[in-house]
Write a protein that holds these residues in place. Sequence first.
Motif, short mmCIF file in Angstrom:
data_model
loop_
_atom_site.label_atom_id
_atom_site.label_comp_id
_atom_site.label_asym_id
_atom_site.label_seq_id
_atom_site.Cartn_x
_atom_site.Cartn_y
_atom_site.Cartn_z
N THR A 71 35.71 38.87 36.67
CA THR A 71 35.41 39.01 35.25
C THR A 71 36.34 40.01 34.57
O THR A 71 36.88 40.91 35.23
N ILE A 96 30.20 34.52 35.12
CA ILE A 96 29.08 34.76 36.02
C ILE A 96 28.11 33.58 36.00
O ILE A 96 27.66 33.11 37.05
N SER A 105 32.98 37.50 30.60
CA SER A 105 32.38 37.89 31.88
C SER A 105 31.08 37.14 32.09
O SER A 105 30.81 36.63 33.19
N ALA A 143 24.16 40.13 36.25
CA ALA A 143 24.06 38.78 36.83
C ALA A 143 22.62 38.45 37.18
O ALA A 143 22.16 37.31 36.98
N VAL A 201 31.88 38.66 40.41
CA VAL A 201 31.91 39.72 39.38
C VAL A 201 33.28 40.37 39.30
O VAL A 201 33.66 40.90 38.26
#
Length: 760
Positions: free
Chosen positions: A547, A525, A521, A637, A544
Motif C-alpha cells: 500500500t 487491502i 491503500s 484491514a 499491507v
Amino acid sequence: MDVFDVPAVPEWLPQHLRDEGIESLYPPQGEAVEAGVTEGESLVASIPTASGKTLIAELAMFSAVARGGKALYIVPLRALASEKKAEFEAFEQYGLSVGVSTGNYDSDGEWLAQKDVIVATSEKVDSLVRNGAPWIDQLDCVVADEVHLVDDRNRGPTLEVTLAKLRGRNPNLQVVALSATIGNADELADWLDAALVDSAWRPIDLRKGVHYGQALHFDDGTQEELRVKSSEKPTAAIVRDTLTDDVDAEGNVVEAGGSTLVFVNSRRNAEAAAKRLANVTSPHLAGDELAALAEVAEEIRGVSDTETSDDLADAVEKGAAFHHAGLASQHRELVEEAFRDRLVKCVCATPTLAAGVNTPSRRVVVRDWRRYSGDAGGMQPLSVLEVHQMMGRAGRPGLDPYGEAVLLANSHDELDELFERYVWAEPEPVRSKLAAEPAMRTHLLATIASGFADSRETLVDFLEQTLYATQTNESGRLEQVMDDMLRYLEVNDFIEETESGRLKATGLGHTVSRLYLDPMSAATIIDGLQQAETPSALGLYHLVCRTPDMYQLYLRSGEREEFTMEAYEREGELLGDAPSEFEESRFDDWLSALKTAMLLEDWANETDEDRITERYGVGPGDIRGKVDTAEWLLGAAESLAGELGLGSAASVREAKKRVEYGVRDELIDLAGVRGVGRKRARRLFEAGIGTRSELRNADKSVVLAALRNRPKTAETVLANAGHQHPEMDDVTPDPDAAPDDVAEPRHDDSDDDQSSLGDF
C-alpha cells in the motif's frame, strides 16, 4: 518591550518570565505583540532559530486561554510534540492544563476536551477533524510550528488542508504560523489573513561561511586561520578547533570550548564520521564527563541488542555520537539529552535533526551539501531552505557566545559556488504540494466524509481556501486533479452521488476516512482480503506492504534475484497477481514489498533483532517504524474485513497481534500481559506457563526463575497478570525453570533484554 508592558496576557505570566530571567522581549517578539498576537490577531513569524518563536506562541496561546479559550500547537514530529509538551507543562503550576496526542488515528480524542493547550502532530489533528472531535469547534488559537513544511510533498498537504479546515470551522480563529526559513513569508501571511513579522534578528551572532584551505571564510568578509593537519580531514580539524579553549597570554581561559553538529548525507556516513570523530573528542573529556558518558553508553546498549546500538555506545563513551532515523527513539533521545548537557561534544547527523528538535551547538558543519535523489538518478544539491535550517542550529543564548555555521569546499571555485549557492542566497519560496494525486484523493474523501463539502461546487469553494489556490498559475489544474480523484473514489465505492446530486461518503468511505487510510491503500487491502478466507501471515504482511501508506525497504544491489526466488517459492501465500518480471518498475515494487513483509515475518517469528538488522540492512528504529505502520494497517484491514463481512478478519487479527508483540501464535495471549513481551513470554512458555490465566495462578518460584531471577520484574509481571500475591519476599527460583540462556542466577534487577518492542 518590558514583559510587564505586554497587553492581554495572564496576570501570572510577566512575573514568571522575569523569574526565568526574561525581563524584556526580543525585537521580533516585540513586533509580534505590536501586531496583536496577544489580542487574538493572526501572525506569520519568519525569524531565525533561537530568536524566540516559542515565546511568541506561548504569548498567543496563554492569552487565548486567559480569555476563556482553548489553544492547539501543531508540530511536524512526534519527538517535537513530546519536547513542547514538557516545555508547556512548566505552566501547569498556574492552573494551565496541557495534553499531547500523536497516535491512534481512529480516535476522536475526547479526553482532550478538558485541556487548555493541546500539542499534536498535523496528522493527528487531521484525524481528529475526520473523527468529529467536538472540541475542534472550540479552538480560539492554533499555532503551526515549522510551517514551511507545507512545502513537503509527503506531509505538507496534510498541514495545509488541516489549517484550511480549522479556519473554515472557526471563522474567528487566530492562526500563528512559525518558521525560521520562509522564502515567501508574505504569501503565507496573505493566505492566512495574518500580519507578518519577517526578521533576521538573532540574540547572538551567527556567522556563516565556508572552510577552504587552512582558513574559515565568513560572510562578513573576514577570515580566520583553522589549520588542517596533514593526517586530518577538515571536519576533524573543525571539531578539534571548536573543542579547544581560547586562552590569553597568561594562560587563563577566555572562552571554553564548545560542541559541533556535523550534517552528512546518509546514515552510513553519519555512523562512520562519528566513529572517526570520537578519536578527536576523546582527549578533551574530563574524568567526570567520562564517567557520565559511560552511564549513557550503558543505557544505549540496553535499548537494543544490535550492532547499531553497540556502535553508538562505543562512540558516546568517547564523546561523539550519530543521529539518524534508523535509531530507536530512545537512542535518539539519549543522544539529544547528552548533547544538550554538553557531555557529547560532537553529533554526526542526517538532516532529520534539523527539523526543530532542540539541539544547539557552537558550530554547525554542513559536510555534505549533495545527497542522492532517486527521482534524479544521482546526487543533487540540497535546497537553500534545508541548509539554512541546519545552519540555524548553531548558537543558543546562554550556552554559546556566538554561533558559526560552515560548509566545506575542495577548491577555490567551489568556495565561490558555496557562497553564491547557500551563504548569500535566500531560501526558496514555499510551494503547496496539494495537487499531487495521493494527497488529493485522501483529502477529498476526508472532506466529503466529515461534511465539509457535499458537492463539486462546495469542494471547489473549500479548495479555494488552500495555499495551492493562492499560488497556482495553472488555470483549472486543481479542478482537473479533483475530478480525476472523485472518479477514483466513486469507482471504488468510497463516495456516491445522491438522487439530489449531492456527494456523500458511503459506509465504506466513512470507515476509510476514519481509519486515516489513503483510499488507494484501502482499495488494495480490500481487493486482497476478498481473495482468501484464511490468508497466511506473510500474505497479509505483503498485502499491507504494497500500500502507499507503507514506506517499503528498497532492494539493495544483488537482492533482486534473491527476492525473485522467494516470490516464486511463496507465490501461493501472496494475495493478488504478481506483475510480470518484464514490467521492471512494478515488479521491483512487488519485491520491495515482499522484502518488507519478510522483515515483519521474521519479527513475528521471534528472530533476534540483531539478525533482522543485519539481514535487511536496517536499524532498530526502522524495525520499530515498520512494525508500527504494519500494526496500524492490519488494524485497518481488520476493520475493513468486518465492514464488508469477510471471513478473513480472524486471520488479520492474529497477524496483527503477532507483529505487535513480535511472537509466534502460541505466545500471543501471554505476550499481551503488560511488561512481558516477546523474550520474557518465550522464557515463561519454556518454563511451562503458556497463557495469561496460567501466569495468574503460576508458582512464583517458576516465574522468578523464568524471568532470570529478577524479583522486581517478576512482581510487576505477576501483578499485571492479576496474581493475588505477586510479592517475591523469600521466594527462591526453581532451578528447573531457569532459561537456557542464563549461565548462573543473578540477584540484581537490571535487565539487558527487551521485554517488548516498545522497550527498544
